[in-house]
Design an enzyme around this catalytic site. Sequence first.
Site, PDB file in Angstrom:
ATOM      1  N   CYS B 206      41.144  46.793  37.614  1.00 48.54           N
ATOM      2  CA  CYS B 206      41.877  47.869  38.264  1.00 48.54           C
ATOM      3  C   CYS B 206      40.871  48.746  39.019  1.00 48.54           C
ATOM      4  O   CYS B 206      39.914  49.238  38.421  1.00 48.54           O
ATOM      5  CB  CYS B 206      42.612  48.694  37.218  1.00 48.54           C
ATOM      6  SG  CYS B 206      43.276  50.218  37.896  1.00 48.54           S
ATOM      7  N   CYS B 209      40.821  52.491  37.277  1.00 48.82           N
ATOM      8  CA  CYS B 209      40.340  52.806  35.921  1.00 48.82           C
ATOM      9  C   CYS B 209      39.540  51.669  35.285  1.00 48.82           C
ATOM     10  O   CYS B 209      39.163  51.747  34.119  1.00 48.82           O
ATOM     11  CB  CYS B 209      41.508  53.204  35.024  1.00 48.82           C
ATOM     12  SG  CYS B 209      42.507  51.803  34.487  1.00 48.82           S
ATOM     13  N   CYS B 228      48.562  48.064  36.569  1.00 48.55           N
ATOM     14  CA  CYS B 228      47.600  48.372  35.517  1.00 48.55           C
ATOM     15  C   CYS B 228      48.331  49.054  34.372  1.00 48.55           C
ATOM     16  O   CYS B 228      48.888  50.141  34.557  1.00 48.55           O
ATOM     17  CB  CYS B 228      46.498  49.284  36.053  1.00 48.55           C
ATOM     18  SG  CYS B 228      45.368  49.823  34.747  1.00 48.55           S
ATOM     19  N   CYS B 231      46.604  52.797  33.672  1.00 49.54           N
ATOM     20  CA  CYS B 231      46.689  54.008  34.516  1.00 49.54           C
ATOM     21  C   CYS B 231      47.868  54.006  35.470  1.00 49.54           C
ATOM     22  O   CYS B 231      48.095  54.980  36.186  1.00 49.54           O
ATOM     23  CB  CYS B 231      45.393  54.207  35.300  1.00 49.54           C
ATOM     24  SG  CYS B 231      45.225  53.101  36.713  1.00 49.54           S
ATOM     25  N   ASP B 357      25.797  24.697  46.504  1.00 49.99           N
ATOM     26  CA  ASP B 357      26.061  24.756  45.065  1.00 49.99           C
ATOM     27  C   ASP B 357      27.450  24.165  44.820  1.00 49.99           C
ATOM     28  O   ASP B 357      28.443  24.696  45.307  1.00 49.99           O
ATOM     29  CB  ASP B 357      26.016  26.227  44.624  1.00 49.99           C
ATOM     30  CG  ASP B 357      26.306  26.409  43.141  1.00 49.99           C
ATOM     31  OD1 ASP B 357      26.540  25.399  42.444  1.00 49.99           O
ATOM     32  OD2 ASP B 357      26.295  27.563  42.690  1.00 49.99           O
TER      33      ASP B 357
END
Lengths: 234, 449
Positions: B206, B209, B228, B231, B357
Site C-alpha cells: 500500500c 501505509c 488496503c 488504511c 538473466d
Amino acid sequence: MKYSLKLAHLYGDLLNTYGDIGNILTLNYYAKQMDVQLEVDVISLNTPFKANEYDMFFFGGGQDYEQMIVSKDIQNKKQELSDFIEDGGPGLAICGGYQLLGKYYIGADGQKISGISALPHYTDSQDNNRFIGDITIKNEQSGDTYHGFENHNGVTYLGENEKALGTVINGHGNNGEDGGEGAIYNNVFCSYFHGPILARNGELAKKMLLIALERKYPKANLSQQKSLEIKPTY
Amino acid sequence: MTLKSSLAIAAGKSSYWFLHNFMHGGTSLPGKITLSIDPDVLQDLAKNYEIVIITGTNGKTLTTALTVKVLEAKYGAVLTNPSGSNMKQGIVTAFLTNKKGKNNKKIAVLETDEANVPIISEYIEPVAFVLTNLFRDQMDRYGEIYTTYDKILKGIKMHPNATVIANGDAPIFNSKKLPNTTIYYGFNQQADEEQMAPANTDGLLCPKCQQILHFKNRIYSNLGKYYCPNCGFQRPELQYQVDQLLEQTPQSSIFKIDGHQITIHIGGTYNIYNALAAYTIGSFLNVEPETAVNALSDPDSKVFGRQEVINVDGKEVTLILVKNPVGLDQVLQMIKSDQEPFSLAILLNANYADGIDTSWIWDGRFEDLPFDKIPAILTGGERYRDITFRLRVAGVPEENFEQKKDLEKVLEKIKGMPTKHVYVLATYTAVLQLRKMLAQQGYIEGGMD
C-alpha cells in the site's frame, strides 16, 4: 507421502525478484521425488515467524523500497529467526534476504539499513557499479560446481564462523576481492545467485531437504532420499 | 522557426529520404541527425499538434496503434511513431516524415519509452499522458517500478494542464497526488470476491501505509480492484470500465465497455486493457462510442500484426514474443483458452535484447498449462536447458516432451507437430532467428525490421 516439511517463505509477497519463486518450486519438485510433502506459508509483515513451527525457510530479494519496509518489520522476527538458525534449522537466503540476515546493508540513497545480525556478515555498496553476469563457483566441501547469474551493487564481507558458499571460478562473487561467493553459517545458505540457484543446482536443494528431514525425523531411514540422483539442469 | 531548426529538419528529411529509398529502413537515424544539428528541434516540429503520450511497461505499441485507429476513424490521418521507435530520435523522425493530412485537427499519438517521457516532455506540450501499467521489466533495463514511475512523473509535472489517463487497476498510478485532471479506466466485470495476490506478484505494498494490499477483484498480477484493509486506500472511481467479459480465445476477445460490445481480433486479457485505454483516449478527444467500437472491432492486420499467425504447411503457427514475467504469464493464460488441442514450442535465448538473466521464466505459471490438451511440447534456443527444467518442474509429461537447441531443427519439428494449432513463444532474438528461417523457406515475406 511418507514425510512432510513446512517451509516459511519470508516476505514472499514483497521480496520476489526475478524468479525467486523458482527456488520453492524446485524444492517442491525434489521433495516429491524424496517422498516429502512440502507445505509453504508466506510469512510477511505483522505475521510472526515461530521457530518451532517450521522446518526450513526461504528468504528472497526485492526492490529497494520493499526491502526497506521489510528491514523494519523483520526486527520483530529477529529472536525467533536467530533461534531457528542457531538450532541448526536450514534456510536459503538470496540477495536482499542474504543482506538482511547480516548486520546491515546500504540502501539506494546511501543510508545504512539494519539487518538482524543473525549472521555476522555486512554489506557495503559500490559507487555506480553492479556485478552483473553469469557466475560459476565451486563448493569446497562437496566439490560441486554451482552455476548462477549475479546482479548486485552490494559488496558483502563475511564474519566469524561464516564461510563462503563457494570459491569464484568465473564472475565476481561477494565483493570482487576475496574470491568467495555467498555464505554458509550453520545450516543456512546465502547467495547472490539468480537462476534460480536451486533450479540450476539441484544438489543444493537436495542437501537442504536432507538437513530438514534429518532434523525432523532423526530416527528415519533416509537412504532412498540420500540416493536420489540429481540430473544436471544447466 | 529558427534557421537552425530549418537546417536540422532539412538534413533529417533528406537522410530519411535516402535511407527509406535505398536502405529500406531508417526510423531513428534521421531523428539523430536532426537532433545533432538542433537538439531543441522537437519544439518546432511538435507545434500546433494535440499530442498524446502513451507509456508504460507492457501494451504501449498496441495501445498506440488502437488509439490511432480510433482517432483516425473520426479525424483522418493521425501522426504516430512506428512500433518500437519510442526513443527521442524515433519520435523526431515521426514528425519529420509525417505526410500532411487534409484534416484540420492535427493529432500526434506517441508511444514513448518510460525513461524518455521527461526528456521529450521538455520540448512538447501534451494534452494527455496515458499510463498503461508498470511491471518489473528486464532488470538490466530500468530496474524498479518506483524509479520508473518517478521518471514518468517528472515529465507529467512539467505539464499540469495535461490530462492523465491511467489504468485505475494499477495501485502505483494512485500513489502520488497530481495537480492534473486524471481519468481512470479499469475492469468491473464481476461481483466482488475477497482475495490476495500470489506470492510472486510485484507492487503489493500500500503506497500510503506500507501494508499488503488485498483485492476484491483481481485481473492479473497486481491489477484489479485493490484495497488496503489497514488504511482504506483503494482503487479510485473508474470513468471507463470493462463491465462484461463475454468470450476469450487466443485469437479474439468479446467484451463490453460501458455497455458497448466490442470484439478485438487478438487474444489476451492484457490486450483488452489496451483496447480500453484506446477507447478512453478516444472519448477524451470526443470520438463517439459507436465510432470507437467499430474501429476497435475491425480485424485490421496492420494493427494486430505483432502476434502473427503463420501458415506452415497447413498448420496455424502463432508466433508470440515473450519478454518479461507478467507478459509471459499473460500469454500462458491466453493460449490456455484455446478450445482445441494445441502444440507448444518455447524458445529461450539470453542475448542482451532477450535479457541476459533467464530467471524470469520462473514467474510464468507453466503449472497452469492444460498438459492433457497439448500432445507435443518442444523447448529450444540457446538456453533451452533452463526452460526445459522449468517445464519439468511444472509437470510436463515426458512422453510429449522434446528439446532441440538448434532453431533449424525446431522448425522441422514444428512442421511435424500433431495439431493444427501451434503456439511458439520466443524471446526477442529467437523470434528474429525463427522469422529469418521462415522467410528463407518462403513461409513469410522478408524479415522483421
